[in-house]
Design a protein around this motif. Sequence first.
Motif, PDB file in Angstrom:
ATOM      1  N   HIS A  20      67.602  -0.649 -14.941  1.00 34.38           N
ATOM      2  CA  HIS A  20      67.782  -0.756 -13.492  1.00 34.38           C
ATOM      3  C   HIS A  20      66.855   0.193 -12.759  1.00 34.38           C
ATOM      4  O   HIS A  20      66.563   1.288 -13.233  1.00 34.38           O
ATOM      5  CB  HIS A  20      69.232  -0.458 -13.110  1.00 34.38           C
ATOM      6  N   TYR A  21      66.406  -0.240 -11.611  1.00 35.24           N
ATOM      7  CA  TYR A  21      65.509   0.540 -10.754  1.00 35.24           C
ATOM      8  C   TYR A  21      66.248   0.929  -9.486  1.00 35.24           C
ATOM      9  O   TYR A  21      67.078   0.174  -8.986  1.00 35.24           O
ATOM     10  CB  TYR A  21      64.270  -0.289 -10.382  1.00 35.24           C
ATOM     11  N   ALA A  22      65.906   2.110  -8.963  1.00 39.13           N
ATOM     12  CA  ALA A  22      66.464   2.575  -7.690  1.00 39.13           C
ATOM     13  C   ALA A  22      65.341   2.645  -6.672  1.00 39.13           C
ATOM     14  O   ALA A  22      64.216   3.019  -7.007  1.00 39.13           O
ATOM     15  CB  ALA A  22      67.087   3.952  -7.871  1.00 39.13           C
ATOM     16  N   ARG A  23      65.652   2.280  -5.433  1.00 40.35           N
ATOM     17  CA  ARG A  23      64.665   2.427  -4.362  1.00 40.35           C
ATOM     18  C   ARG A  23      64.597   3.902  -4.010  1.00 40.35           C
ATOM     19  O   ARG A  23      65.605   4.510  -3.676  1.00 40.35           O
ATOM     20  CB  ARG A  23      65.074   1.604  -3.153  1.00 40.35           C
ATOM     21  N   ILE A  24      63.379   4.468  -4.075  1.00 37.40           N
ATOM     22  CA  ILE A  24      63.255   5.910  -3.856  1.00 37.40           C
ATOM     23  C   ILE A  24      62.715   6.256  -2.472  1.00 37.40           C
ATOM     24  O   ILE A  24      62.448   7.419  -2.185  1.00 37.40           O
ATOM     25  CB  ILE A  24      62.422   6.594  -4.959  1.00 37.40           C
ATOM     26  N   ASP A  25      62.540   5.252  -1.618  1.00 39.83           N
ATOM     27  CA  ASP A  25      62.204   5.513  -0.226  1.00 39.83           C
ATOM     28  C   ASP A  25      62.819   4.409   0.631  1.00 39.83           C
ATOM     29  O   ASP A  25      63.332   3.427   0.109  1.00 39.83           O
ATOM     30  CB  ASP A  25      60.688   5.629  -0.010  1.00 39.83           C
ATOM     31  N   SER A  26      62.789   4.606   1.937  1.00 38.94           N
ATOM     32  CA  SER A  26      63.434   3.628   2.822  1.00 38.94           C
ATOM     33  C   SER A  26      62.418   2.859   3.659  1.00 38.94           C
ATOM     34  O   SER A  26      62.745   2.372   4.732  1.00 38.94           O
ATOM     35  CB  SER A  26      64.445   4.336   3.725  1.00 38.94           C
ATOM     36  N   SER A  27      61.199   2.731   3.159  1.00 36.44           N
ATOM     37  CA  SER A  27      60.161   2.010   3.897  1.00 36.44           C
ATOM     38  C   SER A  27      60.391   0.503   3.804  1.00 36.44           C
ATOM     39  O   SER A  27      61.262   0.035   3.078  1.00 36.44           O
ATOM     40  CB  SER A  27      58.778   2.358   3.331  1.00 36.44           C
ATOM     41  N   ALA A  28      59.563  -0.238   4.517  1.00 36.99           N
ATOM     42  CA  ALA A  28      59.646  -1.699   4.460  1.00 36.99           C
ATOM     43  C   ALA A  28      59.229  -2.226   3.089  1.00 36.99           C
ATOM     44  O   ALA A  28      59.617  -3.316   2.695  1.00 36.99           O
ATOM     45  CB  ALA A  28      58.760  -2.308   5.541  1.00 36.99           C
ATOM     46  N   TYR A  29      58.440  -1.449   2.377  1.00 32.43           N
ATOM     47  CA  TYR A  29      57.973  -1.814   1.032  1.00 32.43           C
ATOM     48  C   TYR A  29      58.352  -0.693   0.061  1.00 32.43           C
ATOM     49  O   TYR A  29      57.507   0.080  -0.368  1.00 32.43           O
ATOM     50  CB  TYR A  29      56.457  -2.032   1.037  1.00 32.43           C
ATOM     51  N   GLU A  85      62.036   2.950  -8.854  1.00 35.18           N
ATOM     52  CA  GLU A  85      61.817   3.808 -10.019  1.00 35.18           C
ATOM     53  C   GLU A  85      63.009   3.719 -10.968  1.00 35.18           C
ATOM     54  O   GLU A  85      64.154   3.725 -10.536  1.00 35.18           O
ATOM     55  CB  GLU A  85      61.609   5.264  -9.583  1.00 35.18           C
ATOM     56  N   ALA A  86      62.700   3.655 -12.256  1.00 36.17           N
ATOM     57  CA  ALA A  86      63.734   3.657 -13.294  1.00 36.17           C
ATOM     58  C   ALA A  86      63.828   5.061 -13.880  1.00 36.17           C
ATOM     59  O   ALA A  86      62.909   5.868 -13.741  1.00 36.17           O
ATOM     60  CB  ALA A  86      63.387   2.650 -14.378  1.00 36.17           C
ATOM     61  N   LYS A  87      64.918   5.344 -14.558  1.00 39.72           N
ATOM     62  CA  LYS A  87      65.150   6.669 -15.137  1.00 39.72           C
ATOM     63  C   LYS A  87      63.987   7.185 -15.978  1.00 39.72           C
ATOM     64  O   LYS A  87      63.607   8.320 -15.832  1.00 39.72           O
ATOM     65  CB  LYS A  87      66.430   6.677 -15.984  1.00 39.72           C
ATOM     66  N   PRO A  88      63.397   6.375 -16.851  1.00 42.49           N
ATOM     67  CA  PRO A  88      62.300   6.947 -17.643  1.00 42.49           C
ATOM     68  C   PRO A  88      61.018   7.164 -16.845  1.00 42.49           C
ATOM     69  O   PRO A  88      60.002   7.519 -17.400  1.00 42.49           O
ATOM     70  CB  PRO A  88      62.059   5.926 -18.752  1.00 42.49           C
ATOM     71  N   ALA A  89      61.023   6.914 -15.532  1.00 44.73           N
ATOM     72  CA  ALA A  89      59.893   7.149 -14.618  1.00 44.73           C
ATOM     73  C   ALA A  89      58.990   5.945 -14.430  1.00 44.73           C
ATOM     74  O   ALA A  89      57.959   6.057 -13.798  1.00 44.73           O
ATOM     75  CB  ALA A  89      59.076   8.367 -15.015  1.00 44.73           C
ATOM     76  N   SER A  90      59.340   4.793 -14.934  1.00 47.45           N
ATOM     77  CA  SER A  90      58.592   3.565 -14.668  1.00 47.45           C
ATOM     78  C   SER A  90      58.772   3.216 -13.205  1.00 47.45           C
ATOM     79  O   SER A  90      59.865   3.381 -12.657  1.00 47.45           O
ATOM     80  CB  SER A  90      59.133   2.447 -15.562  1.00 47.45           C
ATOM     81  N   ILE A 147      53.527  -2.685 -11.805  1.00 44.54           N
ATOM     82  CA  ILE A 147      54.471  -1.857 -12.536  1.00 44.54           C
ATOM     83  C   ILE A 147      53.640  -0.884 -13.344  1.00 44.54           C
ATOM     84  O   ILE A 147      52.597  -1.255 -13.884  1.00 44.54           O
ATOM     85  CB  ILE A 147      55.415  -2.702 -13.426  1.00 44.54           C
ATOM     86  N   TYR A 148      54.076   0.371 -13.391  1.00 43.43           N
ATOM     87  CA  TYR A 148      53.286   1.347 -14.136  1.00 43.43           C
ATOM     88  C   TYR A 148      54.143   2.484 -14.655  1.00 43.43           C
ATOM     89  O   TYR A 148      55.245   2.741 -14.167  1.00 43.43           O
ATOM     90  CB  TYR A 148      52.142   1.898 -13.283  1.00 43.43           C
ATOM     91  N   CYS A 149      53.592   3.147 -15.644  1.00 44.85           N
ATOM     92  CA  CYS A 149      54.153   4.382 -16.164  1.00 44.85           C
ATOM     93  C   CYS A 149      53.045   5.413 -16.095  1.00 44.85           C
ATOM     94  O   CYS A 149      51.956   5.199 -16.641  1.00 44.85           O
ATOM     95  CB  CYS A 149      54.607   4.200 -17.617  1.00 44.85           C
TER      96      CYS A 149
END
Length: 171
Positions: free
Chosen positions: A121-130, A134-139, A150-152
Amino acid sequence: MPSFLCMLRGALAAAAAAACCAAGAQAVPTTFGTIIGNGLLCRDQTDNLYYYDYLLKAFGPAYKHDGGAYWFKTDGANLWGTAISEVMVSDDTSTYIFVGAVAEAKPEELEQAIIRQVGLHYARIDSSAYPVREAKPASRIVYFDTKSKIYCAKFKPLPPVQPPPVRQRLK
Protein backbone atom coordinates in the motif's frame (compact mmCIF):
# COMPACT_ATOMS: atom_id res chain seq x y z
CA MET A 1 12.48 -43.38 -44.20
CA PRO A 2 14.44 -40.89 -46.35
CA SER A 3 11.30 -38.75 -46.78
CA PHE A 4 10.93 -38.63 -42.99
CA LEU A 5 14.52 -37.30 -42.74
CA CYS A 6 13.79 -34.68 -45.39
CA MET A 7 10.69 -33.57 -43.49
CA LEU A 8 12.65 -33.46 -40.23
CA ARG A 9 15.45 -31.49 -41.86
CA GLY A 10 12.88 -29.03 -43.29
CA ALA A 11 11.19 -28.65 -39.90
CA LEU A 12 14.55 -28.00 -38.22
CA ALA A 13 15.44 -25.40 -40.84
CA ALA A 14 12.09 -23.63 -40.29
CA ALA A 15 12.60 -23.68 -36.53
CA ALA A 16 16.11 -22.25 -36.92
CA ALA A 17 14.78 -19.47 -39.17
CA ALA A 18 12.06 -18.65 -36.64
CA ALA A 19 14.65 -18.55 -33.84
CA CYS A 20 16.79 -16.14 -35.86
CA CYS A 21 13.81 -13.83 -36.42
CA ALA A 22 12.86 -13.98 -32.73
CA ALA A 23 16.45 -13.17 -31.70
CA GLY A 24 16.29 -9.96 -33.75
CA ALA A 25 13.22 -8.76 -31.83
CA GLN A 26 14.24 -9.05 -28.21
CA ALA A 27 11.67 -10.61 -25.95
CA VAL A 28 11.11 -9.41 -22.41
CA PRO A 29 13.04 -11.76 -20.09
CA THR A 30 11.01 -13.96 -17.77
CA THR A 31 13.00 -12.48 -14.86
CA PHE A 32 11.81 -8.92 -15.59
CA GLY A 33 9.08 -8.95 -12.92
CA THR A 34 11.32 -10.44 -10.28
CA ILE A 35 14.36 -8.25 -10.90
CA ILE A 36 12.92 -4.93 -12.05
CA GLY A 37 9.60 -5.27 -10.20
CA ASN A 38 11.26 -5.98 -6.85
CA GLY A 39 13.82 -3.24 -7.52
CA LEU A 40 11.07 -0.68 -8.15
CA LEU A 41 9.35 -1.70 -4.91
CA CYS A 42 12.67 -1.29 -3.01
CA ARG A 43 12.60 -4.97 -2.05
CA ASP A 44 16.20 -5.52 -3.05
CA GLN A 45 19.53 -3.77 -2.92
CA THR A 46 19.67 -0.90 -5.35
CA ASP A 47 22.81 -1.26 -7.46
CA ASN A 48 22.79 0.87 -10.59
CA LEU A 49 25.54 -1.14 -12.33
CA TYR A 50 23.60 -4.38 -11.81
CA TYR A 51 20.40 -2.90 -13.25
CA TYR A 52 22.28 -1.23 -16.12
CA ASP A 53 23.93 -4.54 -17.11
CA TYR A 54 20.61 -6.39 -16.83
CA LEU A 55 18.77 -3.87 -19.02
CA LEU A 56 21.63 -3.72 -21.54
CA LYS A 57 21.53 -7.50 -21.98
CA ALA A 58 17.73 -7.66 -22.04
CA PHE A 59 16.87 -4.65 -24.24
CA GLY A 60 20.10 -3.47 -25.87
CA PRO A 61 21.79 -0.11 -25.40
CA ALA A 62 20.03 2.77 -23.66
CA TYR A 63 18.22 4.99 -26.14
CA LYS A 64 19.07 8.15 -24.18
CA HIS A 65 21.20 9.41 -21.31
CA ASP A 66 19.39 12.28 -19.64
CA GLY A 67 18.75 13.67 -16.16
CA GLY A 68 21.41 11.54 -14.48
CA ALA A 69 19.96 8.32 -15.89
CA TYR A 70 20.20 5.83 -18.73
CA TRP A 71 16.79 5.24 -20.36
CA PHE A 72 15.87 1.89 -21.91
CA LYS A 73 12.83 1.15 -24.10
CA THR A 74 11.05 -1.94 -22.75
CA ASP A 75 8.48 -2.71 -25.43
CA GLY A 76 6.17 -5.52 -24.38
CA ALA A 77 7.13 -5.38 -20.70
CA ASN A 78 4.45 -5.64 -18.01
CA LEU A 79 4.52 -5.35 -14.25
CA TRP A 80 1.48 -5.96 -12.07
CA GLY A 81 -0.68 -6.19 -15.20
CA THR A 82 0.42 -2.72 -16.35
CA ALA A 83 2.46 -1.95 -19.48
CA ILE A 84 5.94 -0.60 -18.73
CA SER A 85 7.31 1.40 -21.67
CA GLU A 86 10.65 2.57 -20.27
CA VAL A 87 13.03 1.76 -17.45
CA MET A 88 15.70 4.14 -16.25
CA VAL A 89 18.72 3.56 -14.04
CA SER A 90 20.95 6.18 -12.45
CA ASP A 91 24.39 7.01 -13.71
CA ASP A 92 27.19 7.92 -11.29
CA THR A 93 26.56 11.69 -11.39
CA SER A 94 23.54 11.56 -9.09
CA THR A 95 23.67 11.65 -5.29
CA TYR A 96 21.11 8.84 -5.44
CA ILE A 97 21.23 5.33 -6.80
CA PHE A 98 17.88 4.61 -8.39
CA VAL A 99 15.88 2.44 -10.72
CA GLY A 100 12.63 3.76 -12.15
CA ALA A 101 10.02 2.94 -14.76
CA VAL A 102 7.34 4.65 -16.82
CA ALA A 103 4.00 2.89 -16.47
CA GLU A 104 1.30 3.34 -19.09
CA ALA A 105 -1.31 4.04 -16.43
CA LYS A 106 -2.33 6.86 -14.11
CA PRO A 107 -0.75 6.71 -10.63
CA GLU A 108 -4.09 5.69 -9.09
CA GLU A 109 -4.38 2.76 -11.51
CA LEU A 110 -0.77 1.66 -10.97
CA GLU A 111 -1.22 1.85 -7.20
CA GLN A 112 -4.36 -0.32 -7.37
CA ALA A 113 -2.60 -2.86 -9.61
CA ILE A 114 0.27 -3.16 -7.11
CA ILE A 115 -2.17 -3.53 -4.19
CA ARG A 116 -4.06 -6.30 -6.04
CA GLN A 117 -0.96 -8.26 -7.04
CA VAL A 118 1.52 -7.59 -4.24
CA GLY A 119 -0.49 -6.16 -1.35
CA LEU A 120 1.86 -3.18 -0.96
CA HIS A 121 0.00 0.00 0.00
CA TYR A 122 1.05 3.56 -0.77
CA ALA A 123 0.32 6.70 1.24
CA ARG A 124 -0.09 10.16 -0.24
CA ILE A 125 2.75 12.19 1.23
CA ASP A 126 1.57 15.62 0.09
CA SER A 127 -1.75 17.35 -0.50
CA SER A 128 -1.11 18.74 -3.98
CA ALA A 129 -3.32 18.15 -7.00
CA TYR A 130 -0.78 15.54 -8.14
CA PRO A 131 0.25 13.83 -4.90
CA VAL A 132 3.37 11.73 -4.52
CA ARG A 133 2.62 8.24 -3.23
CA GLU A 134 5.13 6.40 -1.06
CA ALA A 135 5.26 2.86 0.29
CA LYS A 136 7.02 1.80 3.49
CA PRO A 137 10.16 0.50 1.78
CA ALA A 138 10.49 3.98 0.13
CA SER A 139 9.15 3.12 -3.33
CA ARG A 140 7.38 6.12 -4.86
CA ILE A 141 4.78 6.66 -7.55
CA VAL A 142 4.57 10.10 -9.17
CA TYR A 143 2.63 11.68 -12.02
CA PHE A 144 4.37 11.73 -15.43
CA ASP A 145 2.00 13.63 -17.72
CA THR A 146 -0.91 11.21 -18.29
CA LYS A 147 1.22 8.25 -17.17
CA SER A 148 3.09 7.49 -13.98
CA LYS A 149 6.63 6.88 -12.87
CA ILE A 150 7.52 4.43 -10.16
CA TYR A 151 10.98 4.42 -8.65
CA CYS A 152 13.20 3.37 -5.81
CA ALA A 153 15.95 5.81 -4.88
CA LYS A 154 18.53 5.46 -2.14
CA PHE A 155 21.39 7.67 -1.09
CA LYS A 156 24.65 6.69 -2.69
CA PRO A 157 26.93 5.10 -0.11
CA LEU A 158 29.92 7.26 0.59
CA PRO A 159 33.41 5.81 0.50
CA PRO A 160 34.84 5.10 3.94
CA VAL A 161 36.52 8.09 5.55
CA GLN A 162 40.23 7.63 6.01
CA PRO A 163 41.77 9.14 9.12
CA PRO A 164 44.27 11.92 8.47
CA PRO A 165 47.88 10.76 8.37
CA VAL A 166 49.68 10.91 11.69
CA ARG A 167 52.72 13.17 11.64
CA GLN A 168 55.84 11.68 13.05
CA ARG A 169 58.32 13.80 14.93
CA LEU A 170 61.82 13.74 13.66
CA LYS A 171 64.57 13.65 16.32
